[in-house]
Design a protein around this motif. Structure first.
Motif, PDB file in Angstrom:
ATOM      1  N   ARG A  90       0.758  -1.214  -0.035  1.00 57.20           N
ATOM      2  CA  ARG A  90       0.073   0.018   0.007  1.00 57.20           C
ATOM      3  C   ARG A  90       0.794   1.075   0.110  1.00 57.20           C
ATOM      4  NH1 ARG A  90      -3.361  -0.965   5.362  1.00 57.20           N
ATOM      5  NH2 ARG A  90      -1.291  -1.851   5.772  1.00 57.20           N
ATOM      6  N   SER A  91       1.944   1.126   0.895  1.00 60.15           N
ATOM      7  CA  SER A  91       2.965   2.374   0.808  1.00 60.15           C
ATOM      8  C   SER A  91       3.441   2.910  -0.454  1.00 60.15           C
ATOM      9  CB  SER A  91       3.942   2.417   1.798  1.00 60.15           C
ATOM     10  OG  SER A  91       4.816   1.136   1.376  1.00 60.15           O
ATOM     11  N   ALA A  92       3.268   2.067  -1.617  1.00 58.15           N
ATOM     12  CA  ALA A  92       3.924   2.321  -2.759  1.00 58.15           C
ATOM     13  C   ALA A  92       3.221   3.327  -3.582  1.00 58.15           C
ATOM     14  CB  ALA A  92       3.872   1.207  -3.644  1.00 58.15           C
ATOM     15  N   VAL A  93       1.724   3.533  -2.997  1.00 55.55           N
ATOM     16  CA  VAL A  93       1.043   4.767  -3.527  1.00 55.55           C
ATOM     17  C   VAL A  93       1.226   6.055  -3.009  1.00 55.55           C
ATOM     18  CG1 VAL A  93      -1.382   5.122  -3.985  1.00 55.55           C
ATOM     19  CG2 VAL A  93      -0.759   2.971  -4.240  1.00 55.55           C
ATOM     20  N   TYR A  94       1.723   5.953  -1.737  1.00 53.98           N
ATOM     21  CA  TYR A  94       1.806   7.252  -0.959  1.00 53.98           C
ATOM     22  C   TYR A  94       2.723   8.264  -1.833  1.00 53.98           C
ATOM     23  CZ  TYR A  94       0.300   4.269   2.909  1.00 53.98           C
ATOM     24  OH  TYR A  94      -0.605   3.499   3.767  1.00 53.98           O
ATOM     25  N   ASP A  95       2.230   9.442  -1.901  1.00 56.60           N
ATOM     26  CA  ASP A  95       3.014  10.523  -2.432  1.00 56.60           C
ATOM     27  C   ASP A  95       3.503   9.820  -3.741  1.00 56.60           C
ATOM     28  OD1 ASP A  95       2.699  12.352  -0.297  1.00 56.60           O
ATOM     29  OD2 ASP A  95       4.221  11.090   0.560  1.00 56.60           O
ATOM     30  N   TYR A  96       2.675   9.457  -4.547  1.00 52.87           N
ATOM     31  CA  TYR A  96       3.204   9.036  -6.062  1.00 52.87           C
ATOM     32  C   TYR A  96       3.747   9.989  -6.905  1.00 52.87           C
ATOM     33  CZ  TYR A  96       3.413   5.079  -9.005  1.00 52.87           C
ATOM     34  OH  TYR A  96       4.107   4.127  -9.776  1.00 52.87           O
ATOM     35  N   PRO A  97       4.831   9.829  -7.208  1.00 53.17           N
ATOM     36  CA  PRO A  97       5.544  10.968  -8.150  1.00 53.17           C
ATOM     37  C   PRO A  97       5.286  11.301  -9.406  1.00 53.17           C
ATOM     38  CG  PRO A  97       6.820   8.941  -8.180  1.00 53.17           C
ATOM     39  CD  PRO A  97       5.741   8.471  -7.310  1.00 53.17           C
ATOM     40  N   LYS A  98       4.202  10.356  -9.967  1.00 53.74           N
ATOM     41  CA  LYS A  98       3.975  10.807 -11.303  1.00 53.74           C
ATOM     42  C   LYS A  98       2.373  10.377 -11.358  1.00 53.74           C
ATOM     43  CE  LYS A  98       7.001   8.000 -12.619  1.00 53.74           C
ATOM     44  NZ  LYS A  98       8.102   7.185 -13.435  1.00 53.74           N
ATOM     45  N   PRO A  99       1.690  10.523 -12.702  1.00 51.90           N
ATOM     46  CA  PRO A  99       0.316  10.539 -12.687  1.00 51.90           C
ATOM     47  C   PRO A  99      -0.134   9.153 -12.687  1.00 51.90           C
ATOM     48  CG  PRO A  99       1.047  12.094 -14.516  1.00 51.90           C
ATOM     49  CD  PRO A  99       2.381  11.718 -13.832  1.00 51.90           C
ATOM     50  N   LEU A 100      -1.021   8.766 -11.837  1.00 51.51           N
ATOM     51  CA  LEU A 100      -1.307   7.293 -11.518  1.00 51.51           C
ATOM     52  C   LEU A 100      -2.854   7.470 -11.329  1.00 51.51           C
ATOM     53  CD1 LEU A 100      -1.163   4.488 -10.308  1.00 51.51           C
ATOM     54  CD2 LEU A 100      -1.076   5.273  -8.056  1.00 51.51           C
TER      55      LEU A 100
END
Length: 267
Positions: free
Chosen positions: A199-209
């Motif tokens: 789940r933490s991979a989504v946090y403050d995602y650095p590019k459009p997701l």
């Protein structure tokens, strides 16, 4: 990059996979399928986008026509994805993944600078202990007891309302898939033990997701996780919810999903 229909690729550890492409011009969209699927699961989307994009997909390890050798771990899946991205010889406009593949593209999208944006369709970012064997493996164990003819008949019954391209993709995925591969995936990636939590991979995602999510009652992303991603994902994370659709919403809600996907690709 050369125009192709299919080509084989030797991965960095010696295993092999097959790449398939739809379209000859436009931005590169790379599809990563989920458990029990194959590269051909992207055929319908590839055909839809072929006039304005190049959709490329590959068989994940142990699926489709890919080698079953090697560890079924997240690290190996990411290494395979990196090999495929490198083989394309140019930046990838969009990584697109479903379920298991959705988790891989979210993690990979953070790691690979050569990727501009990410689409994750009902990504499997967390799974509690025992759910893998109780749900996923049980379904595939049942299918593994059928003869090839029985399996095809079952698929055709289940997908009777879908176009032939979707039926063909499911038949392709079922031809070589081994229950041993799925058991290895559950054990070696710690899914069965409850260690699958990205789940933490989504946090403050650095590019459009783009998180494309089905009806909450039919999704691997429950409502509390959706709220978590809304709070912690950051301004680059967008949501599209397809009420009534199931886990494979890109098949079930194809006519609703395609306009959302096209708009995201064209931003």
């Amino acid at each position: 990059m050369e125009t192709l229909q299919e080509r084989h690729l030797r991965l960095s550890d010696g295993a092999e996979t097959t790449l398939q492409q739809w379209g000859e011009t436009g931005p590169l969209v790379l599809g990563v399928h989920g458990v029990g699927a194959s590269r051909r699961g992207w055929a319908r989307i590839g055909e839809q986008l072929a006039s304005r994009a190049r959709v490329v997909a590959y068989d994940q390890r142990g699926h489709g026509d890919a080698s079953a050798q090697g560890p079924m771990t997240v690290q190996r899946s990411l290494a395979d994805l990196a090999d495929v991205v490198a083989s394309l010889g140019e930046p990838v406009h969009t990584l697109m993944g479903h379920s298991w593949g959705g988790a891989i593209v979210i993690i990979g999208g953070r790691a690979f600078g050569a990727v501009e944006r990410v689409v994750a369709i009902d990504p499997m970012l967390r799974l509690g202990a025992g759910i893998w064997s109780a749900n996923v493996l049980r379904e595939f164990r049942t299918a593994s007891t059928l003869s090839p003819d029985e399996r095809e008949a079952s698929i055709r019954r289940s997908y009777a309302d879908f176009p032939e391209v979707e039926i063909a993709s499911k038949l392709h995925a079922s031809q070589r898939l081994s229950i041993d591969t799925l058991e290895a995936l559950g054990e070696e990636s710690a899914i069965e033990a409850g260690g699958w939590d990205y789940r933490s991979a989504v946090y403050d995602y650095p590019k459009p997701l783009l998180l494309a999510l089905p009806d909450p009652t039919r999704s691997v992303v429950p409502p509390d996780e959706r709220e978590e991603f809304r709070r912690l994902g950051g301004p680059q994370v967008r949501f599209a919810v397809f009420d009534g659709a199931g886990h494979s919403l890109h098949r079930e809600a194809f006519d609703r999903f395609i306009p959302v996907l096209e708009a995201f690709l064209e931003e």
